[in-house]
Motif scaffolding. Structure first.
Motif, mmCIF file in Angstrom:
data_model
loop_
_atom_site.group_PDB
_atom_site.id
_atom_site.type_symbol
_atom_site.label_atom_id
_atom_site.label_comp_id
_atom_site.label_asym_id
_atom_site.label_seq_id
_atom_site.Cartn_x
_atom_site.Cartn_y
_atom_site.Cartn_z
ATOM 1 N N LYS A 1 29.417 54.275 39.423
ATOM 2 C CA LYS A 1 29.083 55.022 38.217
ATOM 3 C C LYS A 1 30.000 56.222 37.976
ATOM 4 O O LYS A 1 29.879 56.887 36.934
ATOM 5 N N ARG A 2 30.890 56.519 38.915
ATOM 6 C CA ARG A 2 31.819 57.629 38.713
ATOM 7 C C ARG A 2 33.031 57.224 37.884
ATOM 8 O O ARG A 2 33.888 58.054 37.565
ATOM 9 N N ASN A 3 33.146 55.936 37.588
ATOM 10 C CA ASN A 3 34.243 55.478 36.726
ATOM 11 C C ASN A 3 33.747 54.354 35.821
ATOM 12 O O ASN A 3 32.662 53.800 36.010
ATOM 13 N N LYS A 4 34.552 54.035 34.794
ATOM 14 C CA LYS A 4 34.197 52.983 33.841
ATOM 15 C C LYS A 4 35.472 52.316 33.344
ATOM 16 O O LYS A 4 36.582 52.825 33.540
ATOM 17 N N ASN A 5 35.305 51.182 32.655
ATOM 18 C CA ASN A 5 36.442 50.452 32.064
ATOM 19 C C ASN A 5 37.538 50.169 33.093
ATOM 20 O O ASN A 5 38.695 50.553 32.928
ATOM 21 N N VAL A 6 37.183 49.495 34.163
ATOM 22 C CA VAL A 6 38.157 49.122 35.200
ATOM 23 C C VAL A 6 39.045 47.990 34.693
ATOM 24 O O VAL A 6 38.553 46.948 34.251
ATOM 25 N N ASN A 7 40.366 48.192 34.749
ATOM 26 C CA ASN A 7 41.336 47.199 34.277
ATOM 27 C C ASN A 7 42.368 46.921 35.361
ATOM 28 O O ASN A 7 43.032 47.850 35.847
ATOM 29 N N VAL A 8 42.502 45.653 35.764
ATOM 30 C CA VAL A 8 43.513 45.269 36.747
ATOM 31 C C VAL A 8 44.882 45.218 36.069
ATOM 32 O O VAL A 8 45.041 44.587 35.020
ATOM 33 N N ILE A 9 45.855 45.903 36.650
ATOM 34 C CA ILE A 9 47.211 45.943 36.081
ATOM 35 C C ILE A 9 48.052 44.791 36.624
ATOM 36 O O ILE A 9 48.739 44.106 35.875
ATOM 37 N N PHE A 10 48.021 44.573 37.938
ATOM 38 C CA PHE A 10 48.709 43.423 38.524
ATOM 39 C C PHE A 10 48.053 43.083 39.853
ATOM 40 O O PHE A 10 47.386 43.903 40.477
ATOM 41 N N GLU A 11 48.266 41.839 40.289
ATOM 42 C CA GLU A 11 47.790 41.401 41.598
ATOM 43 C C GLU A 11 48.668 40.255 42.068
ATOM 44 O O GLU A 11 49.288 39.550 41.271
ATOM 45 N N GLY A 12 48.750 40.072 43.405
ATOM 46 C CA GLY A 12 49.556 38.993 43.948
ATOM 47 C C GLY A 12 49.827 39.192 45.419
ATOM 48 O O GLY A 12 49.448 40.196 46.023
ATOM 49 N N VAL A 13 50.520 38.200 46.003
ATOM 50 C CA VAL A 13 50.855 38.227 47.428
ATOM 51 C C VAL A 13 52.255 38.801 47.595
ATOM 52 O O VAL A 13 53.149 38.527 46.803
ATOM 53 N N LYS A 14 52.457 39.610 48.649
ATOM 54 C CA LYS A 14 53.779 40.155 48.930
ATOM 55 C C LYS A 14 54.002 40.223 50.425
ATOM 56 O O LYS A 14 53.063 40.064 51.217
ATOM 57 N N SER A 15 55.245 40.460 50.819
ATOM 58 C CA SER A 15 55.597 40.611 52.221
ATOM 59 C C SER A 15 55.378 42.046 52.663
ATOM 60 O O SER A 15 55.926 42.972 52.084
ATOM 61 N N GLY A 16 54.565 42.240 53.697
ATOM 62 C CA GLY A 16 54.361 43.583 54.216
ATOM 63 C C GLY A 16 53.540 44.442 53.277
ATOM 64 O O GLY A 16 52.999 43.978 52.270
#
Length: 481
Positions: free
Chosen positions: A404-419
């Motif tokens: 409840k301390r934040n709202k309108n959560v938006n994912v900018i990017f996601e994925g697999v990476k090395s390290g």
């Protein structure tokens, strides 16, 4: 012993001249335009134990590149194609000039760091190719592979005195290869192979020059400008169609060049036949898949256009010293790092106490889940990057959405990476109203002026933001020590 890391060296250089530094899977990249002058530099690794720094700089003021490397039992092959430099080792009173087109090899057995001085009002272009003695590498890498053979040959006859310096004759033999390293970017498979071939050729040229056994090196391009462009386009075509069978006859139809001219062009640019180029490109692409994805070995074999898993393992080990399965483990990709970045709006009336509670809870809980990252609070918004097991992170983002301390959560990017971009849970709080943090935990505070906060909801700009944050934290942790 900490193996020489060209990227870390370039990061320190960037801090010294207030440059702009970014790191990705290809290497580290520096650009700057300020009171010190302007220019760019890059750092990249061909193998563990073989690394490259290249600089293209117009200095307005004297630039001192301090502590470029600090390792014993290694050699640094320095070659300047424009301008001149001054070099000296730690605790070494004597300074020596490195002249244009002069072959210079430097090493030591006492962990002395090198310093290079670029004079004011000077345009310089130079590279530093560093090799580590094979006996100091991991046992996993001492399998008679391409790297260990290269290092053994180079290091075998080098003096074991405390400091080794060779300031050789002026020669243009190496210049073409060094200019190619400086001028060719690292993006794209074919460009990476051009860089790799140029590093080997520069290294061989400098080493043979040291032994006064210089073989004739033909620097003149055997092709016209038009034919040269055709060869580069063919290399791009191959890199984009590795899953296909690519006979030489097909390349002649695509380019209009005859087979002899194609082979001559590939020998000039890549130092190998077309078939060898295609094989190396497939191995390089496979290495990229191993580092950046969670594809199985069989899937990778198919994607790079090979039919035999055993043949793939054989040629991969010949080049990198490890079979693909071991390489995957060596790079900590048995459980690939999943990365996610998001932004959300803070609820109205959030207090400093609320923010500290978020920071403390995140640091405590995420450590238990093997999640690392960084959290920024700026202009009533949260920006966070999370790294770790995919399931844990996806579960966490659902919990964050209900906080409840934040709202309108938006994912900018996601994925697999090395390290991981962030090795530990680093918390950064950025806001004029909350510029001090009083907590039982230690939190790193990044100055707002250090970070690019414009357009940070754009995926590319957001990734750049985290690179800048990481570099600040790394450099300041080094300073604190």
């Amino acid at each position: 012993m900490k193996i020489f890391d060209a990227i870390d060296s370039l990061r320190r250089v960037s801090k010294g001249i207030n440059g702009d530094f970014i790191e990705n899977i290809s290497g580290g990249f520096l650009t700057f335009k300020n009171k010190y002058g302007k220019g760019n530099a890059k750092a990249f690794k061909l193998f563990t134990g073989l690394e490259v720094l290249s600089f293209n700089i117009l200095a307005s003021e004297t630039i001192v590149l301090e502590k470029l490397y600090k390792n014993s039992n290694c050699l640094h092959f320095i070659f300047c194609t424009e301008g001149f430099l001054t070099h000296y080792l730690d605790k070494d009173v004597e300074k020596q000039n490195i002249h244009r087109l002069q072959n210079v090899i430097i090493g030591n057995n006492k962990n002395n760091a090198s310093t290079i001085v670029i004079p004011a009002n000077t345009k310089v272009k130079f590279t530093i190719i560093t090799v580590i003695e094979v006996s100091h590498l991991s046992n996993d890498l001492k399998n008679g592979n391409q790297l260990s053979n290269l290092l053994s040959n180079i290091m075998s006859n080098v003096s074991n005195t405390e400091n080794y310096t060779y300031f050789g004759e002026i020669s243009s033999k190496t210049a073409t290869f060094v200019d190619t390293i400086i001028n060719t970017n690292l993006s794209g498979l074919s460009n990476r192979l051009i860089n790799e071939a140029s590093v080997y050729r520069a290294l061989a040229s400098q080493y043979s020059s040291r032994g006064n056994n210089i073989k004739k090196v033909e620097n003149k391009n055997p092709l016209s400008k038009k034919d040269t462009l055709q060869i580069i386009e063919l290399s791009d075509y191959i890199s984009q169609n590795l899953h296909e069978t690519i006979p030489l006859k097909k390349l002649t139809l695509i380019s209009g060049l005859n087979q002899k001219k194609i082979q001559k062009g590939f020998q000039y640019f890549f130092g190998e036949t077309v078939n060898k180029f295609i094989t190396n490109l497939r191995v390089l692409k496979a290495k990229e898949y191993l580092e950046e994805t969670d594809f199985s070995i069989s899937e990778i074999v198919y994607k790079v256009g090979l039919n035999s898993r055993s043949y793939f393992s054989k040629i991969f080990k010949e080049k990198y010293g490890l079979i693909p399965k071991e390489y995957k483990k060596y790079h900590h990709l048995s459980n690939p790092t999943f990365q996610l970045s998001y932004y959300s709006e803070a609820v109205e009336g959030i207090t400093k106490k609320d923010l500290i509670a978020v920071l403390e809870a995140s640091k405590r809980n995420n450590k238990l889940q093997s999640i690392s990252g960084c959290l920024i609070y700026y202009k009533a918004s949260f920006y966070q990057i999370l790294e770790g097991p995919k399931t844990e992170i996806l579960n966490l983002i659902e919990i964050i959405k209900t906080d409840k301390r934040n709202k309108n959560v938006n994912v900018i990017f996601e994925g697999v990476k090395s390290g991981r971009t962030f090795g530990e849970w680093n918390m950064a709080l950025i806001q004029d109203d909350f510029n001090t943090i009083e907590s039982n935990d230690d939190f790193d505070v990044i100055p707002i002026e250090f970070l690019p906060m414009t357009d940070i909801k754009n995926p590319l700009a957001n990734k750049y933001l985290w690179e800048k944050a990481r570099n600040y934290l790394i450099i300041n942790q080094e300073v604190d020590k």
